[in-house]
Design an enzyme around this catalytic site. Structure first.
Site, PDB file in Angstrom:
ATOM      1  N   SER A 668     -30.434 -27.530  -9.426  1.00 47.01           N
ATOM      2  CA  SER A 668     -31.002 -28.872  -9.366  1.00 47.01           C
ATOM      3  C   SER A 668     -31.485 -29.295 -10.760  1.00 47.01           C
ATOM      4  O   SER A 668     -30.682 -29.466 -11.664  1.00 47.01           O
ATOM      5  CB  SER A 668     -32.127 -28.917  -8.327  1.00 47.01           C
ATOM      6  OG  SER A 668     -32.441 -30.235  -7.972  1.00 47.01           O
ATOM      7  N   ASP A 741     -24.223 -32.390  -0.290  1.00 47.44           N
ATOM      8  CA  ASP A 741     -25.574 -32.411  -0.843  1.00 47.44           C
ATOM      9  C   ASP A 741     -26.346 -33.611  -0.287  1.00 47.44           C
ATOM     10  O   ASP A 741     -25.862 -34.728  -0.304  1.00 47.44           O
ATOM     11  CB  ASP A 741     -25.498 -32.497  -2.369  1.00 47.44           C
ATOM     12  CG  ASP A 741     -26.817 -32.191  -3.049  1.00 47.44           C
ATOM     13  OD1 ASP A 741     -27.857 -32.696  -2.591  1.00 47.44           O
ATOM     14  OD2 ASP A 741     -26.819 -31.451  -4.038  1.00 47.44           O
ATOM     15  N   HIS A 775     -27.974 -29.316  -0.339  1.00 48.03           N
ATOM     16  CA  HIS A 775     -28.542 -29.047  -1.663  1.00 48.03           C
ATOM     17  C   HIS A 775     -28.880 -27.569  -1.829  1.00 48.03           C
ATOM     18  O   HIS A 775     -28.715 -27.005  -2.902  1.00 48.03           O
ATOM     19  CB  HIS A 775     -29.786 -29.903  -1.869  1.00 48.03           C
ATOM     20  CG  HIS A 775     -30.274 -29.922  -3.281  1.00 48.03           C
ATOM     21  ND1 HIS A 775     -29.506 -30.373  -4.332  1.00 48.03           N
ATOM     22  CD2 HIS A 775     -31.450 -29.540  -3.840  1.00 48.03           C
ATOM     23  CE1 HIS A 775     -30.181 -30.277  -5.461  1.00 48.03           C
ATOM     24  NE2 HIS A 775     -31.367 -29.765  -5.186  1.00 48.03           N
TER      25      HIS A 775
END
Length: 814
Positions: A668, A741, A775
């Protein structure tokens, strides 16, 4: 001609491959695979009396086939269209009880087989435990009788848990939402739409984040209405009674006296730019039968909320019951029109309205920062929380509702971990609601800090705090050499408590302590190490400084049996995640503990220590504001570079890390960091960037803690976009992204476009798109494949980097 064809074929085979080379799943070395698939310790939940322990076991990771099941992505939700439940849940597949006094473990009869439990909760009197059980076509509700260790299904109508699970009304009654129709009655998708999808705006600013999984068409609106609409039901000892009419219930809470419900009811028009929790709604008070008593507010869509840290909608918010009174609802309103730039003495006002809710609301108090919530105690004492995200400031106050006084108790930077008192402990009152736990005739409250940051590392503590003298006294603190924190305080007078204790060599386990009577600690669990592969691996929290003097730390793992004098310097994997600070002193604080047992989750970078790498995990990457009028991101790249240089230099000076064979990686915002470091430094031989955002123009209304917009500072956004420097990334980089995601800002297109940009400029880049992953990665096959791919990448470009240099030198004749 044949000879020419063969030559052409051979020449073509030497060209870069543009198609997908790998078409099947790979697995990593056995040690890594066994660590990933190892069965972890059970989860533990203890009743308030300290008599029973509920232990829960879960499967490690679902298969990709499970992830691939049908799923609706609408209104910011991910829904299983077959059973009115959220998709992608990690279920509990075994439950059992343990009597703390006898130490005897007991099986629970009547559990479904196979079990897929979630939404587990104790009844107010701790005599029962409720949980939902999910099957392919429906959700059912079970209750465990603790005394008999027997589970019984209590519902007749299938539950709908898309907008919330079951809650206890009293010791024998549960409230829950039920499905209105079978899932097979969902509206079918029309073969042809009635017309184009149209979105309109007429002069109203709506600076919203880039949310994912939103409503995109009238058909999505139909689906959301079908799946989110429910009937509220009260179940008393197996008898179901409907409450009110079907609706889309956003939230439900019961008044302390059990006579009223506080309900957030979602209504149309549904938004195409914010998720369901931002849709227009009504805040209602009803009686226990669902009859309307009072409409508290008609809330607009959050589309109209102003952007930026600490700006809020000009509307009431934070509705809740006052836990120390029979039926009083509280909420707050902004006094600055919701705009933080407006110069006012007070930001928010908190109001209360008591049953029968026919009078005017009274103002309880006003806060100088944004109101964050209240932990109620009694008429003389409540703890109020307020703060400002932009200034990284938080404060707790003492509120006396008899005098109306609001007195400041503790103010600190949110980033000042050393000054964090923890959370105030609570205990059930006469209504069964959790209110402040007090000692010393009500003069003191107790804080539990389960982190306990200190210059010696994390040492959790329990402390009393005199709310009149503003004086703190430590009641207990984790001994040095261990990481131990209080799970539950059983008796404040005797200081009888349950702790969770671990060290770098000792698996986390639960202990019973009595600090007043000084009885010997009693171990309650005996969980064993699930990772024998990590035995012999050394772990140390190393400390080092960056060029401007800011102190940094990281968790260094070295392979089993490694000796630097004998084995020399190792290839290194650095794993990190940047964090913003307004204070350099706060950034320099020590966080974490080297005495924590290493628990492996997902594709953890720590696993690579079993493959001959030194791993610097949690390498600190602070980004610090350099002045009162400055923001951390004003010199992001320069500070990021200093952080990385400091880590590389530290590992090199320790004699364990080969500065010519180092890789950097992150997930991330850590992926965003990785791309920047490869673009702006020559410190690393390779990088692995997972699920990052690389083009900040695609998150134009802010990202992380940055609240300036793209149009306010386009230069900042361009400088902070690794995409802008794709032509400079020549160090090998592996990009990884889940193709589903759901995180705000990290759309898969971020990695797709970054890959194309690097490839277009001749960089060495590989892109892994993990099927059906969100994610955070969960699929068993995907995780094993990722571990394998990452290891191959590191071995090729990092571990064996020096050998490549030797081969090149040989060819040149050296």
């Amino acid at each position: 001609m044949k000879k020419v064809s063969v030559i052409i074929y051979l020449l073509l085979s030497l060209l870069p491959s543009f198609a997908q080379d790998d078409v099947s799943y790979k697995t990593p070395p056995k040690d890594m695979m066994d660590m990933l698939l190892a069965k972890g310790a059970p989860g533990v939940s203890i009743d308030d009396k300290g008599e029973w322990m509920l232990l829960t076991e879960s499967n490690s990771y679902p298969s990709v086939e499970e992830l691939a099941r049908p799923e609706l992505k609408i209104a910011g939700l991910r829904i299983n269209p077959a059973n009115f439940a959220p998709s992608r849940q990690n279920f509990v597949n075994n439950l059992y009880l343990k009597n703390i006094s006898s130490g005897k473990e007991m099986k629970i009869s009547g559990l479904p087989n196979p079990l897929a439990a979630s939404n587990i909760s104790w009844s107010p009197d701790d005599k029962k435990i409720a949980f939902t059980h999910t099957t392919a076509s429906r959700i059912d509700l079970y209750v465990i009788d603790v005394a008999t260790q027997k589970a019984t299904k209590i519902n007749k109508t299938a539950l709908n848990v898309i907008t919330g699970g079951a809650i206890w009304f009293d010791n024998n009654t549960l409230l829950y939402r039920t499905a209105l129709k079978p899932a097979t009655a969902a509206p079918p998708k029309p073969a042809m739409p009635k017309g184009p999808t149209v979105q309109e705006n007429y002069g109203k600013a709506s600076p919203r984040p880039t949310y994912q999984d939103l409503i995109k068409s009238p058909y999505d609106e139909e689906l959301f209405a079908f799946y989110a609409s429910t009937q509220l039901v009260k179940n008393s000892n197996g008898t179901e009674t409907k409450i009110g009419q079907p609706a889309i219930y956003g939230s439900i809470s019961v008044s302390p006296d059990k006579k009223y419900l506080l309900i957030r009811k979602i209504k149309k028009p549904f938004s195409y730019t914010v998720p369901a929790n931002g849709f227009p709604a009504e805040m209602l008070i009803t009686d226990i039968n669902g009859k309307l008593v009072k409409q508290l507010a008609d809330l607009p869509s959050s589309e109209t909320a102003p952007g930026g840290n600490d700006n809020v909608q000009l509307a009431p918010r934070a509705f809740d019951w006052r836990d120390d009174e029979a039926a009083t609802v509280v909420w707050c309103m902004p006094l600055d029109s919701g705009l933080i730039k407006k110069q006012v003495e007070y930001r928010d006002a908190v109001y209360a309205l008591s049953a029968p809710f026919t009078g005017e609301a009274i103002q309880l108090f006003k806060t100088k920062m944004r109101y964050r919530g209240t932990t109620w105690g009694n008429a003389d004492l409540a703890i109020v929380s307020e703060g400002l995200t932009g200034k990284q400031t938080t404060q707790i106050d003492r509120f006396n509702s008899v005098t109306g006084d609001l007195e400041k108790l503790i103010t600190r930077n949110t980033t000042n971990a050393y000054a964090n008192p923890g959370q105030p402990l609570t205990a059930p009152n006469q209504y069964g609601k959790n209110v402040l736990l007090t000692i010393d005739n009500g003069n003191k409250i107790i804080f539990n800090n389960t982190t306990g940051s200190s210059p010696k590392g994390d040492l959790p503590f329990l402390m009393s705090f005199d709310v009149h003298k503003k004086k703190a006294d430590t009641l207990w603190r984790s001994p040095e050499g261990y990481f131990e924190y209080v799970v539950k305080l059983l008796d404040a007078g005797k200081l009888s408590l349950v702790t969770r204790k671990e060290s770098e060599k000792d698996m986390p386990n639960y202990w019973l302590k009595n600090l007043r009577l000084r009885i010997a600690d009693r171990q309650l669990t005996a969980f064993t190490n699930p990772y024998p592969q990590m035995e012999g691996v050394s772990k140390e929290k190393i400390k080092y400084k960056r060029a401007d003097g800011v102190d940094l730390t990281g968790d260094l793992y070295l392979p089993k049996g490694y000796n630097k004098e004998r084995d020399g310097k190792l290839p290194v994997l650095i794993w990190a995640y940047p964090a913003e600070y307004n204070s350099a002193d706060d950034a320099a604080q020590i966080r974490g503990s080297e005495h924590k047992f290493t628990l492996i989750g997902g594709a953890s970078p720590v696993m690579y220590v079993t493959q001959g790498y030194a791993v610097l995990n949690n390498a600190e990457m602070p980004i610090v504001a350099t002045g009162k009028d400055k923001k951390p991101n004003d010199n992001f790249i320069e500070q990021l570079t200093m952080n990385a240089e400091a880590a590389v230099n530290a590992l090199d000076s320790l004699g364990v890390g080969d500065r010519n064979r180092m890789a950097v990686s992150g997930h991330s915002y850590g992926a965003f960091m990785t791309a920047h470091l490869l673009a702006h430094t020559k410190l690393f031989k390779a990088g692995i960037a997972r699920s990052g955002a690389y083009n900040r123009s695609l998150t134009p209304f802010g990202f992380q803690n940055e609240d300036r917009t793209y149009w306010q500072d386009p230069d900042l956004y361009n400088k902070m976009s690794p995409f802008s420097y794709a032509d400079k990334i020549k160090t090998p980089i592996m990009l990884v992204h889940g193709d589903m995601d759901n995180n705000t800002g990290t759309f898969p297109i971020q990695s797709e476009r970054m890959y194309n940009a690097i490839k277009g400029h001749g960089g060495t880049v590989k892109y892994l798109s993990l099927p059906y992953e969100s994610h955070g990665y969960a699929g068993r096959e995907n995780l094993l494949h990722l571990l394998s791919e990452q290891l191959s990448w590191l071995d090729k470009y990092v571990k064996n980097a020096d050998r490549k240099v030797e081969k090149k030198e040989e060819k040149k004749g050296f």
